[in-house]
Write a protein that holds these residues in place. Structure first.
Motif, PDB file in Angstrom:
ATOM      1  N   LEU A   1      -7.762 -23.108   9.222  1.00  0.00           N
ATOM      2  CA  LEU A   1      -7.106 -24.408   9.142  1.00  0.00           C
ATOM      3  C   LEU A   1      -6.064 -24.581  10.249  1.00  0.00           C
ATOM      4  N   GLN A   2      -5.347 -23.507  10.580  1.00  0.00           N
ATOM      5  CA  GLN A   2      -4.395 -23.567  11.689  1.00  0.00           C
ATOM      6  C   GLN A   2      -5.133 -23.900  12.987  1.00  0.00           C
ATOM      7  N   GLY A   3      -6.274 -23.242  13.202  1.00  0.00           N
ATOM      8  CA  GLY A   3      -7.058 -23.507  14.400  1.00  0.00           C
ATOM      9  C   GLY A   3      -7.592 -24.926  14.436  1.00  0.00           C
ATOM     10  N   VAL A   4      -8.059 -25.434  13.283  1.00  0.00           N
ATOM     11  CA  VAL A   4      -8.548 -26.810  13.210  1.00  0.00           C
ATOM     12  C   VAL A   4      -7.433 -27.793  13.574  1.00  0.00           C
ATOM     13  N   ALA A   5      -6.233 -27.531  13.050  1.00  0.00           N
ATOM     14  CA  ALA A   5      -5.108 -28.420  13.342  1.00  0.00           C
ATOM     15  C   ALA A   5      -4.786 -28.419  14.835  1.00  0.00           C
ATOM     16  N   LEU A   6      -4.801 -27.240  15.450  1.00  0.00           N
ATOM     17  CA  LEU A   6      -4.513 -27.153  16.884  1.00  0.00           C
ATOM     18  C   LEU A   6      -5.569 -27.886  17.713  1.00  0.00           C
TER      19      LEU A   6
ATOM     20  N   HIS B   1       4.517 -21.398  20.141  1.00  0.00           N
ATOM     21  CA  HIS B   1       4.957 -22.418  21.102  1.00  0.00           C
ATOM     22  C   HIS B   1       3.936 -23.552  21.205  1.00  0.00           C
ATOM     23  N   GLU B   2       2.645 -23.198  21.208  1.00  0.00           N
ATOM     24  CA  GLU B   2       1.603 -24.227  21.288  1.00  0.00           C
ATOM     25  C   GLU B   2       1.653 -25.142  20.082  1.00  0.00           C
TER      26      GLU B   2
ATOM     27  N   LEU C   1       2.554 -29.189  20.226  1.00  0.00           N
ATOM     28  CA  LEU C   1       1.539 -30.170  19.835  1.00  0.00           C
ATOM     29  C   LEU C   1       1.893 -30.897  18.536  1.00  0.00           C
ATOM     30  N   GLY C   2       3.022 -30.561  17.943  1.00  0.00           N
ATOM     31  CA  GLY C   2       3.415 -31.200  16.700  1.00  0.00           C
ATOM     32  C   GLY C   2       2.644 -30.720  15.489  1.00  0.00           C
ATOM     33  N   VAL C   3       2.125 -29.492  15.586  1.00  0.00           N
ATOM     34  CA  VAL C   3       1.394 -28.876  14.479  1.00  0.00           C
ATOM     35  C   VAL C   3       2.320 -27.879  13.787  1.00  0.00           C
TER      36      VAL C   3
END
Length: 297
Positions: A188-193, A250-251, A255-257
């Motif tokens: 889910l973290q990857g999907v959000a990014l 940082h990413e 990106l506001g995630v």
């Protein structure tokens, strides 16, 4: 009553999983008695040949093997406490989810009342019960498991005995849940990014499955290091991993995630480095999971 049949079974609790258990016993040819606080839930089972007991006491008395699947261990005790005399001489298989401590306490309670006891963990969805994918873990006295294994195999081809400690099945259950949630949260973290760049979840899922295959291949090596208590850096050190973790933090922030998950993971790695494992392989992180962090005053 079904007490003249040693393969007869009673199922207490007919939620989605309890109903699936009873269906599986019926399909396997076992005389099956059922009980639920709301008797209407038994209608389909009765149509298939199950016997609906008029009370929990009647249900327990109907079979030598009693399978319980309720919402929690407190519910199990509330139901069975008034039935102590009826339990004497029967075998109780508790497939209710809970903690290892609750499992051990329930085992002691049942055994002190003359009942054999197995604790179990269902590692399957209701639709898998009674199939080759129906994995259920059991722990408790080996003679009890051996005696009723042929009946329990009606719930699925994978009836796995773990050991005599009745808490083992619950421990395996929560360990597996921890693994599942960790994988899903990482996905889910990857999907959000990637979503910030217009990449949809389905596209990332295909990529993620390839990456997870590689991670699965590392597990045996990690397990050997943990069992040996030695953590050589065969691919990358924890310090190198910490740098990559900082990039994810940082990413995410840029990106506001949400950066909560990567911050937490990096905090664990920072603790490992502070404990002297910065130059170790990632398996050394086990020490952070084994010991809670020291509270600061």
């Amino acid at each position: 009553m079904n007490t003249n049949r040693q393969d007869a079974v009673t199922v207490l609790g007919l939620g989605l999983m309890g109903e699936a258990l009873a269906h599986a016993f019926l399909r396997a040819g076992h005389p099956t008695t059922v009980w639920n606080r709301s008797p209407g839930r038994a209608d389909r089972l009765v149509a298939e040949g199950a016997r609906l007991a008029g009370s929990a006491a009647e249900a327990v008395a109907a079979s030598p093997l009693v399978v319980v699947c309720l919402t929690g261990y407190d519910a199990v005790h509330d139901l069975l406490a008034p039935l102590e005399k009826t339990l004497d001489g029967r075998v109780l298989v508790n497939l209710t989810s809970g903690t290892s401590g609750a499992a051990r306490e329930t085992a002691a309670w049942a055994e002190s009342r003359g009942a054999g006891y197995l604790d179990g963990a269902i590692m399957a969805v209701p639709q898998s019960i009674g199939t080759d994918d129906g994995l259920i873990l059991y722990s408790g006295p080996r003679p009890v498991f051996d005696r009723y294994e042929p009946v329990l195999l009606g719930l699925g081809a994978k009836a796995t005995y773990l050991g005599t400690d009745p808490g083992l099945s619950s421990l395996y259950d929560v360990a597996s849940l921890s693994l599942s949630w960790s994988v899903l949260n990482g996905f889910l973290q990857g999907v959000a990014l990637l979503g910030t760049a217009g990449v949809d979840a389905a596209t990332f899922a295909a990529f993620a499955k390839e990456g997870l295959g590689a991670v699965v291949g590392w597990l045996d090596g990690y397990a050997r290091q943990i069992d040996d208590g030695a953590y050589p850096a065969l691919d990358a050190t924890i310090d190198t991993q910490r740098a990559a973790m900082a990039h994810i933090v940082h990413e995410s922030e840029a990106l506001g995630v949400s950066a909560e998950l990567p911050r937490f993971v990096k905090a664990l790695a920072d603790r490992a480095a502070a404990a002297g494992h910065g130059g170790s392989g990632y398996a050394a992180m086990i020490e952070q999971f084994r010991t809670p962090p020291q509270e600061t005053v």
